[in-house]
Design a protein around this motif. Structure first.
Motif, mmCIF file in Angstrom:
data_model
loop_
_atom_site.group_PDB
_atom_site.id
_atom_site.type_symbol
_atom_site.label_atom_id
_atom_site.label_comp_id
_atom_site.label_asym_id
_atom_site.label_seq_id
_atom_site.Cartn_x
_atom_site.Cartn_y
_atom_site.Cartn_z
ATOM 1 N N LEU A 86 7.903 -3.812 -5.641
ATOM 2 C CA LEU A 86 7.177 -4.553 -6.452
ATOM 3 C C LEU A 86 5.779 -4.553 -6.317
ATOM 4 N N LEU A 87 5.216 -4.256 -5.234
ATOM 5 C CA LEU A 87 3.587 -4.268 -5.096
ATOM 6 C C LEU A 87 3.036 -2.996 -4.825
ATOM 7 N N ASN A 88 3.815 -2.045 -5.432
ATOM 8 C CA ASN A 88 2.980 -0.574 -4.838
ATOM 9 C C ASN A 88 1.948 -0.452 -5.979
ATOM 10 N N PRO A 89 0.944 0.304 -5.347
ATOM 11 C CA PRO A 89 -0.478 0.466 -6.292
ATOM 12 C C PRO A 89 -0.317 0.722 -7.693
ATOM 13 N N ILE A 90 0.698 1.680 -8.113
ATOM 14 C CA ILE A 90 0.798 1.902 -9.269
ATOM 15 C C ILE A 90 1.171 0.774 -10.259
ATOM 16 N N ILE A 91 2.164 -0.019 -9.856
ATOM 17 C CA ILE A 91 2.497 -0.992 -10.644
ATOM 18 C C ILE A 91 1.309 -2.004 -10.712
ATOM 19 N N ILE A 92 0.691 -2.445 -9.859
ATOM 20 C CA ILE A 92 -0.360 -3.328 -9.709
ATOM 21 C C ILE A 92 -1.560 -2.684 -10.914
ATOM 22 N N ILE A 103 0.727 -1.109 -0.012
ATOM 23 C CA ILE A 103 0.006 0.029 0.019
ATOM 24 C C ILE A 103 0.786 1.302 -0.056
ATOM 25 N N THR A 104 2.221 1.182 -0.100
ATOM 26 C CA THR A 104 3.057 2.269 0.045
ATOM 27 C C THR A 104 3.574 2.477 -1.365
ATOM 28 N N PRO A 105 3.191 3.578 -2.213
ATOM 29 C CA PRO A 105 3.655 4.085 -3.542
ATOM 30 C C PRO A 105 5.133 4.194 -3.580
ATOM 31 N N PHE A 106 5.997 3.125 -3.206
ATOM 32 C CA PHE A 106 7.335 3.813 -3.326
ATOM 33 C C PHE A 106 7.860 3.027 -4.193
ATOM 34 N N CYS A 107 9.005 3.560 -5.005
ATOM 35 C CA CYS A 107 9.828 2.821 -6.052
ATOM 36 C C CYS A 107 11.186 2.139 -5.288
ATOM 37 N N SER A 108 12.043 1.404 -5.783
ATOM 38 C CA SER A 108 12.883 0.876 -5.159
ATOM 39 C C SER A 108 13.795 1.834 -4.473
ATOM 40 N N CYS A 109 13.993 2.942 -4.917
ATOM 41 C CA CYS A 109 15.006 3.833 -4.198
ATOM 42 C C CYS A 109 14.311 4.524 -3.087
ATOM 43 N N SER A 110 13.048 4.867 -3.359
ATOM 44 C CA SER A 110 12.417 5.660 -2.126
ATOM 45 C C SER A 110 11.847 5.005 -1.189
ATOM 46 N N THR A 111 12.163 3.650 -1.179
ATOM 47 C CA THR A 111 11.922 2.582 -0.085
ATOM 48 C C THR A 111 12.953 2.898 0.920
ATOM 49 N N ILE A 112 14.165 3.341 0.671
ATOM 50 C CA ILE A 112 15.075 3.440 1.672
ATOM 51 C C ILE A 112 14.841 4.278 2.827
ATOM 52 N N PRO A 113 14.449 5.398 2.637
ATOM 53 C CA PRO A 113 14.193 6.262 3.990
ATOM 54 C C PRO A 113 13.231 5.741 4.967
ATOM 55 N N PHE A 114 12.286 4.885 4.294
ATOM 56 C CA PHE A 114 11.154 4.148 5.211
ATOM 57 C C PHE A 114 12.027 3.055 5.941
ATOM 58 N N LEU A 115 12.927 2.300 5.228
ATOM 59 C CA LEU A 115 13.661 1.252 5.689
ATOM 60 C C LEU A 115 14.440 1.728 6.920
ATOM 61 N N LYS A 116 15.127 2.826 6.567
ATOM 62 C CA LYS A 116 15.932 3.369 7.922
ATOM 63 C C LYS A 116 14.944 3.726 8.918
ATOM 64 N N GLY A 117 13.700 4.003 8.975
ATOM 65 C CA GLY A 117 12.941 4.322 10.043
ATOM 66 C C GLY A 117 12.555 3.040 10.623
ATOM 67 N N LEU A 118 12.488 1.822 9.926
ATOM 68 C CA LEU A 118 12.043 0.863 10.579
ATOM 69 C C LEU A 118 13.462 0.115 11.478
ATOM 70 N N LEU A 119 14.468 0.491 10.942
ATOM 71 C CA LEU A 119 15.559 -0.014 11.455
ATOM 72 C C LEU A 119 15.964 0.721 12.730
ATOM 73 N N ARG A 120 15.661 1.985 12.876
ATOM 74 C CA ARG A 120 15.991 2.747 14.013
ATOM 75 C C ARG A 120 14.677 2.436 15.011
ATOM 76 N N ALA A 121 13.515 2.191 14.546
ATOM 77 C CA ALA A 121 12.324 1.561 15.433
ATOM 78 C C ALA A 121 12.664 0.285 16.040
ATOM 79 N N LYS A 122 13.990 -0.275 15.384
ATOM 80 C CA LYS A 122 14.131 -1.820 16.071
ATOM 81 C C LYS A 122 12.857 -2.665 15.542
#
Length: 308
Positions: free
Chosen positions: A104-110, A70-89
């Protein structure tokens, strides 16, 4: 008569146009998403994220995959969200599921998949991408790949505690300003990786003609699917463009199994993303990431060819 200079000039122009476009787009996306993640972390405590994405129960893996869908991210824009998940442990396995599934599953591609290839093919693509993402995240956690995350990736960059004129009396900074300072510090850290990846990806985009891709990944070539999967990785193709481009390649003679592999390879990873991941992962983790994406692309291509 073939005008080499004209063709060469066109390639250079396309390369420069792509570089400028991606540099502006990814800069805006990275800063905006990083800031949004910082805001969310003000209101959603890390403990809650840990509970939601806990890998101690199987539900966390599925939730991470659906979050990616449900997050409309491309492969590169996923990185900052990933950093947030890492810091939230958040759980390592569920975090990896998000990393695989989000682009791969963002709404635009689907949506474009359904319009271009129909609901049956779209359902096949969704099940493959979701299934492999969940299995890969679970497997990487069980194999202990969390040790290949760089320690500094868990630490948010420190924001300066005072505004202009830090002196005898420091001026308190609002939480919004602190989020911005942290976002900007994060962005400056990844900027060399970002520009390097964009430069290489733009060169490949500008100088690799679609006719060449279609010819080496045609149905007559028994290695078409692996070749298409590998070709997809260096390309940075926007979600809005990967499906129409794939349809055009299919019209030029590219096998549909190879088309499926190319879509997963190019949407699931890109050279720019891999270079950005260098700021988070050690080489062993990056190799595992690429192995999962390429394996997913190849297996989906052969399975699609077999079923359809």
């Amino acid at each position: 008569m073939f005008d080499f200079n004209s063709v060469y000039s066109t390639m250079i122009k396309e390369t420069l146009d792509m570089f400028v476009f991606l540099a502006v787009e990814l800069t805006i996306l990275f800063i905006a998403i990083s800031y949004l993640v910082g805001v969310l972390q003000q209101y959603i405590p890390p403990e809650k994220i840990q509970r939601i994405l806990s890998s101690k129960n199987g539900r966390g893996y599925v939730v991470a995959g659906l979050l990616g869908a449900i997050t409309p991210f491309c492969s590169c824009s996923t990185i900052p969200f990933l950093k947030g998940l890492l810091r939230a442990k958040a759980g390592f396995g569920t975090m990896m599921v998000f990393l695989f599934a989000s682009p791969l599953l963002n709404p635009i591609i689907i949506g474009l998949f359904a319009v271009t290839f129909g609901l049956k093919v779209t359902l096949f693509y969704f099940v493959m991408a979701m299934g492999v993402s969940v299995i890969a995240g679970f497997t990487l956690e069980k194999l202990g790949f969390e040790k290949y995350v760089k320690p500094e990736a868990y630490i948010a960059p420190e924001s300066k505690g005072c505004g202009s004129g830090c002196g005898a009396k420091s001026v308190p900074v609002s939480k919004w300003r602190k989020i911005w300072n942290s976002t900007w510090a994060d962005f400056k850290t990844v900027l060399p990786y970002l520009l390097g990846g964009i430069a290489i990806g733009s060169l490949i985009y500008g100088f690799m003609p679609t006719e060449f891709v279609a010819s080496i990944a045609s149905e007559e070539n028994p290695l078409a699917i692996p070749v298409a999967a590998v070709i997809g990785i260096p390309l940075y193709i926007r979600a809005e463009a990967v499906i129409p481009l794939s349809a055009a390649l299919a019209a030029k003679g590219m096998g549909l199994g190879a088309v499926m592999a190319l879509i997963i390879g190019s949407a699931g990873a890109s050279l720019t993303e891999v270079i950005l991941l260098k700021s988070i992962f050690k080489n062993q983790m990056i190799a595992a990431f690429l192995f999962v994406i390429i394996s997913m692309a190849i297996s989906a291509g052969f399975l699609y060819q077999f079923i359809f």
